[in-house]
Scaffold this motif. Structure first.
Motif, mmCIF file in Angstrom:
data_model
loop_
_atom_site.group_PDB
_atom_site.id
_atom_site.type_symbol
_atom_site.label_atom_id
_atom_site.label_comp_id
_atom_site.label_asym_id
_atom_site.label_seq_id
_atom_site.Cartn_x
_atom_site.Cartn_y
_atom_site.Cartn_z
ATOM 1 N N VAL A 132 11.633 82.296 37.766
ATOM 2 C CA VAL A 132 12.397 83.448 37.275
ATOM 3 C C VAL A 132 13.570 82.946 36.444
ATOM 4 N N GLY A 133 13.929 83.676 35.414
ATOM 5 C CA GLY A 133 15.120 83.373 34.616
ATOM 6 C C GLY A 133 15.520 84.604 33.833
ATOM 7 N N GLY A 134 16.320 84.402 32.799
ATOM 8 C CA GLY A 134 16.718 85.523 31.959
ATOM 9 C C GLY A 134 18.176 85.895 32.119
ATOM 10 N N ALA A 140 22.995 87.134 40.647
ATOM 11 C CA ALA A 140 22.913 86.737 42.058
ATOM 12 C C ALA A 140 21.590 86.008 42.252
ATOM 13 N N PRO A 141 21.516 84.742 41.852
ATOM 14 C CA PRO A 141 20.225 84.034 41.859
ATOM 15 C C PRO A 141 19.498 84.058 43.194
ATOM 16 N N GLN A 142 20.196 83.727 44.279
ATOM 17 C CA GLN A 142 19.510 83.668 45.569
ATOM 18 C C GLN A 142 19.040 85.045 46.020
ATOM 19 N N MET A 143 19.869 86.058 45.813
ATOM 20 C CA MET A 143 19.469 87.404 46.213
ATOM 21 C C MET A 143 18.252 87.866 45.417
ATOM 22 N N ILE A 154 15.563 79.510 36.930
ATOM 23 C CA ILE A 154 16.285 78.663 35.986
ATOM 24 C C ILE A 154 17.548 79.385 35.556
ATOM 25 N N LEU A 155 18.671 78.737 35.788
ATOM 26 C CA LEU A 155 19.974 79.296 35.440
ATOM 27 C C LEU A 155 20.395 78.717 34.095
ATOM 28 N N VAL A 182 17.079 76.411 40.194
ATOM 29 C CA VAL A 182 17.564 76.974 41.446
ATOM 30 C C VAL A 182 16.386 77.068 42.411
ATOM 31 N N HIS A 183 16.566 76.543 43.627
ATOM 32 C CA HIS A 183 15.547 76.629 44.660
ATOM 33 C C HIS A 183 15.927 77.738 45.644
ATOM 34 N N ARG A 184 14.998 78.585 45.940
ATOM 35 C CA ARG A 184 15.233 79.660 46.909
ATOM 36 C C ARG A 184 15.660 79.070 48.245
#
Length: 536
Positions: A132-134, A140-143, A154-155, A182-184
């Motif tokens: 996921v990215g964008g 809130a990447p983890q959420m 990808i941040l 970013v890893h969940r």
């Protein structure tokens, strides 16, 4: 704040690896925009040998068919890697009208639909790796990873990161070390990726600049404003290659000249003139030097400072329309929201805009943290004295997004939270210490009324909410339909769309001409019919 020059996106031997990139944007149904970020990813991946397909499910099919269409396409493509671009996870518009219940919101959550797309993709490509990215991912990447059930994100700029990720998947190498990955479940800070393309972005020819053609000149933002998703990108920012930026602009201008229209560009940067205005000046000077200015107009977001006379001169010379984030005219409110600007800078800005006759809009947000009615009235007084040559727009309430500073403030001031129960993508919540946003909007309408250049909460239908005709027009052009079908499903609908019919007709005419369909353009009148047209 850390500024740097981004390295070119890496290349790797992906040797025919299959990649599907999904534009996970439900609003394509109503306001279709090109998947610019995915174009950039595709360019980088193809340069490394991958076979890449962009799937835009909410544009390619009607809304109720989007998920099934995605499943079918992925079964056909059998991708090794599937990337999802999250452009928005809700409409981010707290309140659009003063009508309705004071505690309600006009902001529409989209995450449920996006999750449906991810589930549909799993049915179509059960063995693929998902990422996921964008633009919305930094919120809130983890959420978001948890909500979507995806393990990787990808941040930041994904051009190099997605190539590196694809290479590691192909070679079964460890994923550690991928820039911005970013890893969940891992809450350690991740530095956003900044690498940029080493060539111009290869776009699909389908998308006309109905809502302008996006061009990115830089990445990141050096500010940490309380309500903005850029607060989560660690202040990392970088400028792109000036020549490549100008080449991209030139491609839009050249195509616009071919069909006899003005090229419409949107600079898709967080703030074009930060952390300094040198890059913005260089880009605009390049537009002048290359002779693009007579056939170009542009819009973009800018900070009130730095905004020198030189920058204003170039904005005017290149037909620019800066959308300037003012927020408040009170220093204490600006300080409380981490805005690196003060009232004196706003006054200097207005003076520069007026002297150079720059067409622009100043955006005010009432009800931010630190706001009281005393500070709101001070901003009202400031807005009322802005010269009529400068437009002012305002709104009420701050969207509470998880992970941002405003969400922490709202957590200790629950009495100022409206609509939803807290920071969530499922039930949009608003923060407003002035009271219920709609009621505040009604009062502000009274206080700011009578100024022709000051416009409050929009009323009436927005063009993209009135019909889905623009998305239909794109689908039909891509399918190569005949004139009768075009008139029946596009022209007739647009002609009877009330106050927005003229603009809709101009939009679909541009779509037809942009895609070399003069027969469809000839069947599209540029003024609305006086009565419902007769179907052929």
């Amino acid at each position: 704040m850390r500024s740097q020059t981004p390295a070119p996106a890496m290349r790797a031997d992906l040797g025919g690896m299959r990649v599907a990139l999904v534009h996970a944007n439900p609003w394509q149904t109503w306001r279709p925009v090109p998947p610019y970020g995915l174009y950039r990813l595709r360019t980088a991946l193809e340069d490394s040998g991958a076979v890449v397909t962009i799937v835009d499910p909410y544009l390619e099919r009607p809304e109720d068919e989007a998920e099934g269409h995605l499943t079918t396409r992925l079964r056909e493509l059998a991708p090794d890697l599937v990337g999802f671009s999250l452009r928005v996870v809700d409409t981010l518009v707290p309140v659009e009208t003063t009508d309705g219940a004071d505690t309600s919101s006009d902001s529409t959550p989209l995450l449920r639909q996006i999750r449906g797309l991810v589930d549909a993709a799993r049915r179509g490509a059960p063995d693929a790796t998902f990422v996921v990215g964008g633009a919305a991912f930094p919120t809130a990447p983890q959420m978001l990873l948890d909500a979507l059930g995806v393990d990787l994100g990808i941040l930041g700029n994904g051009e190099a990161a997605v190539v590196d990720l694809a290479h590691r998947i192909r070679t079964s190498a460890p994923l550690s070390g991928v820039d911005g990955l970013v890893h969940r479940g891992c809450t350690l800070p991740v530095r956003p990726a900044t690498a940029a393309l080493a060539t111009t972005t290869r776009r699909d020819p389908l998308f006309a600049p109905v809502f302008s053609a996006p061009v990115r000149t830089r990445t990141g933002c050096g500010m940490f404003c309380s309500y903005c998703t850029s607060s989560n990108t660690s202040g990392v920012n970088a400028n792109y290659s000036l020549d490549l930026v100008l080449d991209e602009i030139g491609e839009v201008v050249d195509r616009s000249r071919e069909i006899g229209v003005v090229g419409d560009i949107h600079f898709a940067d967080e703030e074009l003139n930060l952390p300094t205005e040198d890059h913005a000046v260089a880009v605009l000077q390049g537009i002048v030097d290359r002779g693009y200015a007579p056939d170009l107009r542009w819009s973009g977001y800018l900070n009130p400072r730095p905004f020198s006379d030189r920058l204003a001169e170039l904005v005017k010379a290149t037909n620019g329309f800066p959308e300037i984030t003012v927020d408040s005219a009170v220093d204490s409110v600006l300080l409380a929201n981490r805005r690196p600007v003060r009232r004196r800078h706003l006054d200097q800005l207005v003076d520069v805009l007026v002297r150079h006759e720059v067409t622009s809009v100043l955006n005010i947000m009432f009800g931010m943290p630190g706001e009281t009615w005393e500070t709101a009235l001070e901003t009202v007084a400031w807005a009322r004295q802005v010269p009529e040559a400068v437009q002012v727009t305002w709104g009420v309430g701050v969207r509470i997004l998880p992970g941002l500073p405003v969400s922490r403030i709202a957590a200790v001031e629950p009495q100022h939270v409206y609509a939803g129960a807290g920071p969530s993508f499922e039930e949009p919540s608003l923060y407003c210490p002035l009271g219920p946003p709609r009621a505040v909007g009604r009062r502000l309408n009274e206080l700011l009324g009578g100024r022709p250049n000051v416009h409050g909460i929009p009323s009436g239908e927005s063009i993209w909410k009135s019909t889905g005709v623009i998305a239909v027009a794109y689908r039909l052009v891509a399918a190569g339909v005949d004139v009768d079908t075009w008139v029946r499903e596009v022209v007739d609908v647009a002609s009877t769309a009330g106050p927005v019919s003229t603009r809709l007709l101009k939009s679909v005419d541009l779509i037809a001409r942009w895609n070399d369909r003069p027969d469809l353009a000839a069947a599209t009148p540029l003024s609305p019919a006086p009565a419902p047209p007769v179907h052929r």
